[in-house]
Design a protein around this motif. Structure first.
Motif, PDB file in Angstrom:
ATOM      1  N   THR A 278       8.571  -0.126   5.340  1.00  0.00           N
ATOM      2  CA  THR A 278       8.577   1.010   4.424  1.00  0.00           C
ATOM      3  C   THR A 278       9.705   0.823   3.420  1.00  0.00           C
ATOM      4  O   THR A 278      10.831   0.466   3.792  1.00  0.00           O
TER       5      THR A 278
ATOM      6  N   GLY B 132       0.825  -1.200   0.000  1.00  0.00           N
ATOM      7  CA  GLY B 132       0.000   0.000   0.000  1.00  0.00           C
ATOM      8  C   GLY B 132       0.856   1.244   0.000  1.00  0.00           C
ATOM      9  O   GLY B 132       2.082   1.179   0.123  1.00  0.00           O
TER      10      GLY B 132
ATOM     11  N   SER C 224       1.099   4.895   1.981  1.00  0.00           N
ATOM     12  CA  SER C 224       0.625   5.632   3.147  1.00  0.00           C
ATOM     13  C   SER C 224       1.495   6.872   3.313  1.00  0.00           C
ATOM     14  O   SER C 224       2.719   6.760   3.453  1.00  0.00           O
TER      15      SER C 224
END
Length: 158
Positions: free
Chosen positions: A136, A124, A126
């Motif tokens: 990340t 995803g 973010s």
């Protein structure tokens, strides 16, 4: 204690791989990992799991590569369990590999990806950052002759 465990992992990886003679040459995923000091723990784990030849093969693969700092976040009990279970270590590492060459632009359009170990990992965006599982992506599109590496800040747990 964690430093001792990581040192053990590094030493066992070198011993299993036959010492420094198994460091891959060229521009494969394995050679990029072998030649970047930020991936020394990942390299030792790949060697201990017997995956150097896989990451040196023609692929192509996409590897979400945890740094040494990412491995340092792994709880000591989990790290010990990995060290004592080569099959579990291999499954964990293959959870970081997706078949094919998937660039950052392509990754950003995905919601999940099936990994080489057969499980899916969530993907995803973010706050403008790409997230793979709970990690990340800190550096994207490190090009290799047999795929691409995306550097992550956390080890993915299947």
């Amino acid at each position: 204690m964690k430093k001792l465990i990581l040192t053990t992992l590094l030493l066992s990886g070198s011993a299993l791989a036959g010492g420094g003679g198994m460091v891959p040459a060229g521009n494969t995923i394995a050679s990029i990992v072998a030649n970047d000091p930020n991936f020394s723990t990942l390299l030792a784990a790949v060697q201990a799991a017997g995956l150097v030849d896989t990451l040196n093969s023609s692929g192509p693969f996409t590897v979400f590569a945890p740094t040494n700092a990412a491995f340092a976040k792994v709880p000591e009990a989990d790290l010990n369990a990995l060290l004592n279970d080569p099959a579990q270590l291999k499954a964990l590492l293959l959870y970081h590999v997706v078949p094919g060459r998937v660039t950052a632009a392509q990754v950003m359009k995905l919601t999940s990806a099936k990994t080489v170990n057969g499980a899916s990992v969530n993907i995803g965006v973010s706050g403008g950052r790409v997230m793979v599982g709970n990690a990340t992506v800190t550096r994207a599109d490190v090009r290799a002759s047999n795929g691409v590496i995306h550097v992550i800040d956390t080890v993915l747990m299947p």
